[in-house]
Scaffold this active site. Structure first.
Site, PDB file in Angstrom:
ATOM      1  CB  CYS A 129      -0.948  -0.092   1.148  1.00  0.00           C
ATOM      2  SG  CYS A 129      -0.189  -0.328   2.847  1.00  0.00           S
ATOM      3  CG  HIS A 254      -0.264   4.497   3.838  1.00  0.00           C
ATOM      4  ND1 HIS A 254      -0.993   4.348   5.180  1.00  0.00           N
ATOM      5  CD2 HIS A 254       0.100   3.018   3.441  1.00  0.00           C
ATOM      6  CE1 HIS A 254      -0.476   3.056   5.541  1.00  0.00           C
ATOM      7  NE2 HIS A 254       0.064   2.289   4.383  1.00  0.00           N
TER       8      HIS A 254
HETATM    9  C1  2RA Z   1       1.470  -0.914   6.740  1.00  0.00           C
HETATM   10  N1  2RA Z   1       2.126  -1.280   4.114  1.00  0.00           N
HETATM   11  O1  2RA Z   1       0.830   0.279   6.054  1.00  0.00           O
HETATM   12  C2  2RA Z   1       1.711  -2.000   5.255  1.00  0.00           C
HETATM   13  C3  2RA Z   1       0.448  -2.670   5.135  1.00  0.00           C
HETATM   14  N2  2RA Z   1       0.966  -3.841   4.080  1.00  0.00           N
HETATM   15  O2  2RA Z   1       1.763  -1.380   7.597  1.00  0.00           O
END
Ligand code: 2RA
Length: 352
Positions: A129, A254
């Protein structure tokens, strides 16, 4: 006949978003079979306006399946994805188990859709991600300017660590809300106690410079993923990547700051035009009017949002960007669904 889709890991944090996405997108699928651990078998989940019963993960669950999406831990994917593929399903896997396998393409439909067609193991991987939250915007800029180097910091939401990550932040917030904590060393840690869940430190009222597990020389697994996956998706095996991954008290979406260096000189006007017109990317960049993406506004949306576009002060070939992407949608479920749709289109053309 419309193809049959299996969703393996239908009850997890990503699985839940996947069912919403499958209910919202063009209905290209015939049967959609929901598969999860035996513990969840028999549960009924809402999908396309109906209640669908979850079946237990077993070899027979893949009978007649054309495309199988997996969102399960690495070790479960390692065991079951080859089984599904051996039964004739094209697997789209969202775990880390196969991403760097040279016989498994790592696909972002806006960037390298052609790669999905070459899949000797019958498996296609969906990127992590954090990589996905920036790569669509970077792919568009790379196509124009030629990417040479990336310097990236992530600001990762707790849902990247699954339901346990979300529960941990919510519990910690309930312990610190309305207090004066966050003013003396260790006060938040003492209030939260051992309740740090999947994180090494308290995440409420804090930022934690760590995501994933330990790799060599002080790097985290998450940082290695951002580097290795960006290289593979962009077809730049020697791309220089410097990255630090940080967890922040955000539930979902994110964010990343990106310093991207190119082969040629860049201008902000050109960069803004590319970002504004690239499929799957939104330019939201008027700081004087208080306009830039933030996770609180981006969550629940599909595109990659880009703001704070600047040319580097000391390098006319480099850009500074701030990028946000919903880690459960484009960062996981949506990209998986888009890959599955590419495969479904290919199967349809082959059968036509
Ligand atoms: C996280 N990218 O944000 C990782 C999950 N796959 O922890």
């Amino acid at each position: 006949r419309k193809p049959t889709l299996a969703v393996v890991g239908a009850t997890g944090a990503v699985g839940t978003v996947m069912l919403q996405i499958l209910s919202q997108r063009a209905d290209i699928w015939g049967e959609i079979r929901l598969i999860a651990s035996p513990r969840s078998a028999g549960r009924k989940l809402a999908l396309r306006g109906e209640e669908v019963e979850v079946v237990a993960l077993a070899e027979a669950a893949f009978d007649g399946v054309d495309v199988a999406m997996f969102d399960v831990p690495d070790e479960v994917a390692e065991r079951w994805a080859p089984i599904a593929a051996s039964k004739g399903a094209v697997v789209v896997d969202n775990s880390g188990a196969f991403r760097m396998d040279p016989d498994v393409p790592l696909v972002v439909p806006e960037v390298n859709p052609h790669a999905a067609r070459l899949r000797p193991r019958g498996i296609i991987s969906n990127p992590n991600c954090t990589t996905l939250s920036m790569i669509v915007a970077l792919g568009a800029l790379h196509a124009e300017f030629g990417l040479r180097e990336l310097v990236v910091s992530s600001y990762q939401a707790v849902s990247g660590a699954g339901r346990r990550g979300i529960d941990t932040l919510r519990q910690q917030l309930s312990l610190v809300a309305g207090t004066e904590l966050g003013t003396t060393p260790g006060d938040v840690r003492r209030a939260v106690g051992d309740n740090t869940g999947p994180f090494p430190e308290p995440v409420a009222l804090n930022v934690v410079p760590w995501a994933g597990t330990a790799r060599e020389d002080g790097w985290s697994s998450e940082e290695m993923k951002v580097r290795d996956e960006s290289r593979k998706i962009l077809g730049l095996p020697d791309l220089r990547v410097a990255v630090t991954c940080v967890r922040v008290p955000v539930v979902t979406t994110h964010s990343l700051t990106v310093h991207a260096c190119f082969e040629r000189e860049v201008t902000v006007d050109q960069a803004r035009e590319i970002i504004a017109t690239a499929p799957g990317v939104v330019l939201f960049d008027d700081p004087a009017a208080g306009e830039f993406p933030t996770p609180a506004d981006v969550v629940g949306t599909d595109p990659t949002w880009v703001g704070r576009v600047r040319r580097a002060l000391d390098d006319p070939t480099a850009l500074e960007l701030f990028v946000c992407g919903d880690n459960l949608r484009k960062g996981s479920a949506l990209n998986t669904a888009q890959i599955a749709e590419l495969v479904a289109g290919e199967l349809r053309r082959a059968g036509a």
